[in-house]
Design a protein around this motif. Structure first.
Motif, PDB file in Angstrom:
ATOM      1  N   ALA A  37       7.219  -2.815   2.884  1.00 16.83           N
ATOM      2  CA  ALA A  37       5.768  -2.852   2.998  1.00 16.83           C
ATOM      3  C   ALA A  37       5.151  -1.498   2.679  1.00 16.83           C
ATOM      4  O   ALA A  37       5.704  -0.457   3.017  1.00 16.83           O
ATOM      5  N   TRP A  38       4.007  -1.557   2.077  1.00 15.18           N
ATOM      6  CA  TRP A  38       3.275  -0.330   1.790  1.00 15.18           C
ATOM      7  C   TRP A  38       2.581   0.121   3.072  1.00 15.18           C
ATOM      8  O   TRP A  38       1.861  -0.665   3.689  1.00 15.18           O
ATOM      9  N   PRO A  39       2.816   1.346   3.537  1.00 13.26           N
ATOM     10  CA  PRO A  39       2.264   1.775   4.831  1.00 13.26           C
ATOM     11  C   PRO A  39       0.763   2.004   4.765  1.00 13.26           C
ATOM     12  O   PRO A  39       0.285   3.118   4.650  1.00 13.26           O
ATOM     13  N   PHE A  43      -1.797   5.482   4.784  1.00 11.92           N
ATOM     14  CA  PHE A  43      -2.574   5.893   3.614  1.00 11.92           C
ATOM     15  C   PHE A  43      -4.064   5.909   3.900  1.00 11.92           C
ATOM     16  O   PHE A  43      -4.809   6.652   3.298  1.00 11.92           O
ATOM     17  N   LYS A  44      -4.499   5.079   4.834  1.00  9.13           N
ATOM     18  CA  LYS A  44      -5.930   5.017   5.130  1.00  9.13           C
ATOM     19  C   LYS A  44      -6.365   6.070   6.138  1.00  9.13           C
ATOM     20  O   LYS A  44      -7.556   6.303   6.303  1.00  9.13           O
ATOM     21  N   LYS A  46      -7.548   9.276   8.005  1.00  2.81           N
ATOM     22  CA  LYS A  46      -8.333  10.391   7.488  1.00  2.81           C
ATOM     23  C   LYS A  46      -7.876  11.725   8.072  1.00  2.81           C
ATOM     24  O   LYS A  46      -8.263  12.783   7.608  1.00  2.81           O
ATOM     25  N   LEU A  55       2.844   7.068   9.499  1.00  4.31           N
ATOM     26  CA  LEU A  55       3.932   6.904   8.532  1.00  4.31           C
ATOM     27  C   LEU A  55       5.300   7.018   9.183  1.00  4.31           C
ATOM     28  O   LEU A  55       6.176   6.203   8.959  1.00  4.31           O
ATOM     29  N   ASN A 102      -7.602  16.422   1.576  1.00  3.87           N
ATOM     30  CA  ASN A 102      -8.005  15.238   0.826  1.00  3.87           C
ATOM     31  C   ASN A 102      -8.642  14.232   1.783  1.00  3.87           C
ATOM     32  O   ASN A 102      -8.341  14.250   2.975  1.00  3.87           O
ATOM     33  N   PRO A 103      -9.491  13.339   1.260  1.00  3.50           N
ATOM     34  CA  PRO A 103     -10.106  12.337   2.149  1.00  3.50           C
ATOM     35  C   PRO A 103      -9.078  11.533   2.934  1.00  3.50           C
ATOM     36  O   PRO A 103      -9.285  11.232   4.111  1.00  3.50           O
ATOM     37  N   SER A 104      -8.000  11.176   2.303  1.00  3.28           N
ATOM     38  CA  SER A 104      -6.865  10.612   3.032  1.00  3.28           C
ATOM     39  C   SER A 104      -5.683  11.514   2.726  1.00  3.28           C
ATOM     40  O   SER A 104      -5.279  11.617   1.572  1.00  3.28           O
ATOM     41  N   LEU A 106      -2.428  11.545   3.142  1.00  2.00           N
ATOM     42  CA  LEU A 106      -1.164  11.121   2.568  1.00  2.00           C
ATOM     43  C   LEU A 106      -1.307  10.846   1.075  1.00  2.00           C
ATOM     44  O   LEU A 106      -2.102  10.011   0.661  1.00  2.00           O
ATOM     45  N   ALA A 107      -0.561  11.566   0.300  1.00  2.00           N
ATOM     46  CA  ALA A 107      -0.622  11.356  -1.142  1.00  2.00           C
ATOM     47  C   ALA A 107       0.466  10.385  -1.562  1.00  2.00           C
ATOM     48  O   ALA A 107       0.219   9.387  -2.224  1.00  2.00           O
ATOM     49  N   THR A 108       1.669  10.699  -1.165  1.00  2.00           N
ATOM     50  CA  THR A 108       2.774   9.833  -1.538  1.00  2.00           C
ATOM     51  C   THR A 108       3.952  10.086  -0.598  1.00  2.00           C
ATOM     52  O   THR A 108       4.040  11.130   0.018  1.00  2.00           O
ATOM     53  N   SER A 109       4.811   9.106  -0.500  1.00  2.00           N
ATOM     54  CA  SER A 109       6.006   9.302   0.298  1.00  2.00           C
ATOM     55  C   SER A 109       7.129   8.512  -0.338  1.00  2.00           C
ATOM     56  O   SER A 109       6.884   7.624  -1.161  1.00  2.00           O
TER      57      SER A 109
END
Lengths: 157, 103
Positions: A37-39, A43-44, A46, A55, A102-104, A106-109
């Motif tokens: 699943a995409w977390p 990612f949302k 703030k 995460l 950044n606004p959110s 988490l960029a990537t994991s």
């Protein structure tokens, strides 16, 4: 031209910010993230520590010198910031890349069931910010930070 | 719409580096169309799976803060020559893509 776009982007992010905060606060507990699943909650989020918690299930991190972040000190274009992470820590199961401002965040994991502790990607940065790289190794979270200066913001285009 | 997905592998310090490039807009959902003042809807890759000879090696989560046309790299040790590298990805609009190559 890029500066103007960045303004509209910042304005837009304020408006969406409220809705997202309402959605993430309260109702959601730190979700256990399934491998497939995409977390979404992470990612949302703030806020940086909340995002980390969503995460990895915990926001307890220890600073580590064993994590290497390869990235420019100054990025001319925030839309494309090349980044690569490597570490000498053992038993690395996941790596997360967070951009503090950044606004959110988490960029990537990445989860690494069978690969070595290395990850590279190109990320967007809204403005000059610290990058937090979190490595999960042996069930513990380790963090390394690096500040990257951005001359032209990237999230707005 | 089929998007171009490319895989490149190379030896690097005893490990094999797998680089994946996807031709994708990675729209954040926060940009606005200047003329209509409407927001451009978000469109970005969320998941990327790496498999070598059918075995999962990495599972990447991407967010809107990954640059346009993302280039993602991982390293794997002990990959034999001729092994099949398979990468699949999917985005928030249900689009997906895959690519395959041999080391």
């Amino acid at each position: 031209m890029n500066t103007i776009r960045r303004r509209t982007f910042l304005k837009g992010s304020v408006a969406t910010g409220f809705a997202a905060v309402a959605a993430t606060s309260g109702l959601l507990r730190p979700t256990e993230v399934l491998a497939a699943a995409w977390p979404k909650s992470a990612f949302k989020s703030k806020k940086l520590d909340k995002s980390i918690k969503n995460l990895f299930g915990s926001s307890k991190v220890t600073a580590s010198k064993a994590i290497k972040i390869k990235a420019p000190i100054q990025a001319e274009n925030g839309a494309v910031v090349p980044l690569s992470v490597s570490t000498t820590l053992a038993n690395v199961t996941a790596i997360g890349v967070f951009v503090e401002k950044n606004p959110s965040p988490l960029a990537t994991s990445v989860d690494l069931p069978g690969a070595t502790a290395f990850y590279s990607a190109r990320i967007k940065m809204g403005k000059t910010s610290a990058i937090h790289v979190i490595v999960k190794s042996g069930g513990k979270l380790h963090v390394a930070k690096k500040t990257i200066k951005v001359t032209v913001g990237g999230c707005g285009g | 719409m089929a998007r171009l997905t490319k895989i490149k592998t190379r030896k690097k310090g005893g490990a094999t580096e797998i680089l994946v490039l996807v031709n994708h807009p990675m729209e954040t959902g926060q940009r606005k169309n200047k003329k209509t003042k409407k927001k451009i809807p978000a469109h970005y890759i969320q998941k990327m799976f790496f498999k070598i000879d059918g075995k999962d090696v990495a599972d990447a989560n991407l967010g809107p803060a990954v640059s346009k046309n993302p280039l993602v790299g991982i390293r794997v040790t002990g990959v034999k020559k001729g092994a099949t590298v398979k990468v699949t990805w999917s985005d928030n609009k249900g689009e997906s893509g895959k690519a395959q190559t041999t080391v």
